[in-house]
Design a protein around this motif. Sequence first.
Motif, PDB file in Angstrom:
ATOM      1  N   GLU A   1      33.465  17.938  36.650  1.00  0.00           N
ATOM      2  CA  GLU A   1      33.291  18.941  35.600  1.00  0.00           C
ATOM      3  C   GLU A   1      32.311  18.457  34.536  1.00  0.00           C
ATOM      4  O   GLU A   1      31.439  19.216  34.083  1.00  0.00           O
ATOM      5  N   LYS A   2      32.434  17.199  34.128  1.00  0.00           N
ATOM      6  CA  LYS A   2      31.521  16.656  33.114  1.00  0.00           C
ATOM      7  C   LYS A   2      30.093  16.589  33.639  1.00  0.00           C
ATOM      8  O   LYS A   2      29.131  16.824  32.894  1.00  0.00           O
ATOM      9  N   CYS A   3      29.948  16.274  34.914  1.00  0.00           N
ATOM     10  CA  CYS A   3      28.604  16.188  35.503  1.00  0.00           C
ATOM     11  C   CYS A   3      27.920  17.552  35.531  1.00  0.00           C
ATOM     12  O   CYS A   3      26.688  17.637  35.379  1.00  0.00           O
ATOM     13  N   GLN A   4      28.704  18.622  35.720  1.00  0.00           N
ATOM     14  CA  GLN A   4      28.123  19.951  35.866  1.00  0.00           C
ATOM     15  C   GLN A   4      27.320  20.375  34.644  1.00  0.00           C
ATOM     16  O   GLN A   4      26.370  21.152  34.753  1.00  0.00           O
ATOM     17  N   ARG A   5      27.689  19.862  33.475  1.00  0.00           N
ATOM     18  CA  ARG A   5      26.966  20.228  32.251  1.00  0.00           C
ATOM     19  C   ARG A   5      25.515  19.768  32.286  1.00  0.00           C
ATOM     20  O   ARG A   5      24.655  20.352  31.631  1.00  0.00           O
TER      21      ARG A   5
ATOM     22  N   GLU B   1      37.000  30.083  22.768  1.00  0.00           N
ATOM     23  CA  GLU B   1      37.244  29.997  24.202  1.00  0.00           C
ATOM     24  C   GLU B   1      38.151  28.826  24.522  1.00  0.00           C
ATOM     25  O   GLU B   1      38.024  27.743  23.945  1.00  0.00           O
ATOM     26  N   LYS B   2      39.074  29.045  25.450  1.00  0.00           N
ATOM     27  CA  LYS B   2      39.936  27.970  25.937  1.00  0.00           C
ATOM     28  C   LYS B   2      39.140  27.044  26.834  1.00  0.00           C
ATOM     29  O   LYS B   2      38.261  27.482  27.577  1.00  0.00           O
ATOM     30  N   LYS B   3      39.447  25.763  26.748  1.00  0.00           N
ATOM     31  CA  LYS B   3      38.806  24.798  27.620  1.00  0.00           C
ATOM     32  C   LYS B   3      39.187  25.083  29.073  1.00  0.00           C
ATOM     33  O   LYS B   3      40.340  25.363  29.386  1.00  0.00           O
ATOM     34  N   HIS B   4      38.181  25.012  29.961  1.00  0.00           N
ATOM     35  CA  HIS B   4      38.374  25.229  31.398  1.00  0.00           C
ATOM     36  C   HIS B   4      38.886  26.639  31.703  1.00  0.00           C
ATOM     37  O   HIS B   4      39.564  26.851  32.699  1.00  0.00           O
ATOM     38  N   SER B   5      38.601  27.623  30.835  1.00  0.00           N
ATOM     39  CA  SER B   5      39.112  28.960  31.085  1.00  0.00           C
ATOM     40  C   SER B   5      38.195  29.993  30.457  1.00  0.00           C
ATOM     41  O   SER B   5      37.499  29.719  29.489  1.00  0.00           O
TER      42      SER B   5
END
Length: 526
Positions: free
Chosen positions: A386-390, A88-92
């Motif tokens: 984005e990092k926080c969402q994990r 998978e592509k990052k952010h996609s």
Amino acid sequence: MRTAETITGLIHERGRKRLPLERVYRLLFNPELYLEAYGKSYRNAGAMTQGTTDETVDDMSMDKIERIIQSLKKESYQWSPVRRIYIEKKHSMKQRPLGMPTWSDKVLQEVIRLILSAYYEPQFSDHSHGFRPERGCHTALREIYHGWPGTTWYIEGDISGCFDALDHEILLTTLKEKIHDGRFLQLIKELLEAGYMENWKWNETLSGSPQGGIISPLLANIYLDKLDKFVEEQLIPVYTTREDRTPNAEYNKLNCRAYYLYKKGRIKEVQEVKRQAQRMPSRDPYDPNYRRLRYVRYADDFLLGFIGPKEEAEEIKQRLGRFLQEELKLELSKTKTLLTHARTEAARFLGYEVSTVQKDTYRDKNNRRTINGRVELRLPQEVIREKCQRYLKDGKAIQRTELVQDSDFTIMALYQSEYRGLVEYYRLAHNLHSLNKLKWIMEQSLVKTLAHKLKISVKAVYDKYQTTFQVDKKPYKGLQVIKHRDGKEPLIAKWGGIPLKWNREATINDQPRRTAWVRSELVQRL
């Protein structure tokens, strides 16, 4: 028999002197180069991953090296097609192909890479930073930070599918310009055309560098060096004029007025005139004859900084597009190749926001504007989100249930590693302190994960693991797990103690490989 260091040193000297490289193929018969290549490759992630055959790093031996050399002497070496997988592509939601070469091919590619890197490295542009010794993302960003003051426009460049679109004929012609050895060039040609296996069906490769190949980044740099030379030799000389801007006539007039009033003893009026002068630049920011063009590239991403009118910035962008299309058969990404006003917007390069500071209200102790025109590197807020969402669900930190089978030591070490990697990468960012939010969320996720695993409360996790440790002679509160081992020093995993201190000279340090030790280990396996 000459050592690998001796061989690469001689090749490097020829490259430095811009002399052609001849009789290269016979260098592939030297076992010392294979031992050096093995030492550089065996610790890599994926060394145990199989290609289209069953061999891995564990199959390596002096006998294997000798068989490779003998097949090269007979000119019968056959590159195996790589095994293609998709990740998978990052952010996609999209996927990108990844090639898995066989181990013998990896080692031979590393030997070729050692030779080509030694020769081309002293000839590459100083503005190229991707996949080169002692260079990387941070050196590229520091070049921008220190060397691009006053930039008005940023031209963000991104080449569409660069590594898959490299034209084989252009690449081989480029190599042929400096490497005068038909057998060596034929070996590289066969590597480029080896193809790939997908669902056990062979597919031809008509363009692009070898997927997953150790040599691919270097071949891309050799290919894109023509772009570097085009910018440095044709664009920069045309769009760089005058040593300095013309003095601002209005600014000088006010200073003369202040001096006249001072001579007359009219001090209050002097102060008012000085304040007026401080509101305007000392040099004419719209000097029609002043231009500056700067350039930096990391792999297939590049950034240009331009001081001049927007029309000329657009012209530069168009010329770049034409050169790539006509000379290198590459296309600029329309969505990612942008023209950005440096003082009101931020360009994106290597994950950072790049802008030019314009803050007239900021003064030093002498009431002088000292930061206007400086480059500012920032950590984008969307990266933090984005990092926080994990680690969040419905706005609250949650445990990572996929880790509960791991040890407390492993869980804490993983969280610290993830956080440290992000901090160290963004150490050049002025707003590095904004990672405090991520740290708090990650810590809550960490203690909840440990609490879920141990079937205890969050407070009990803090009671069990909270401690204070020293970092740079300063105390930091954090968490710590100690793993005791019989007859050995205990292992310690920590959470916290990573200062969010901006450092404009930061560099990511790669762990050096112990090549000599690896080499002796291989010899002992005979």
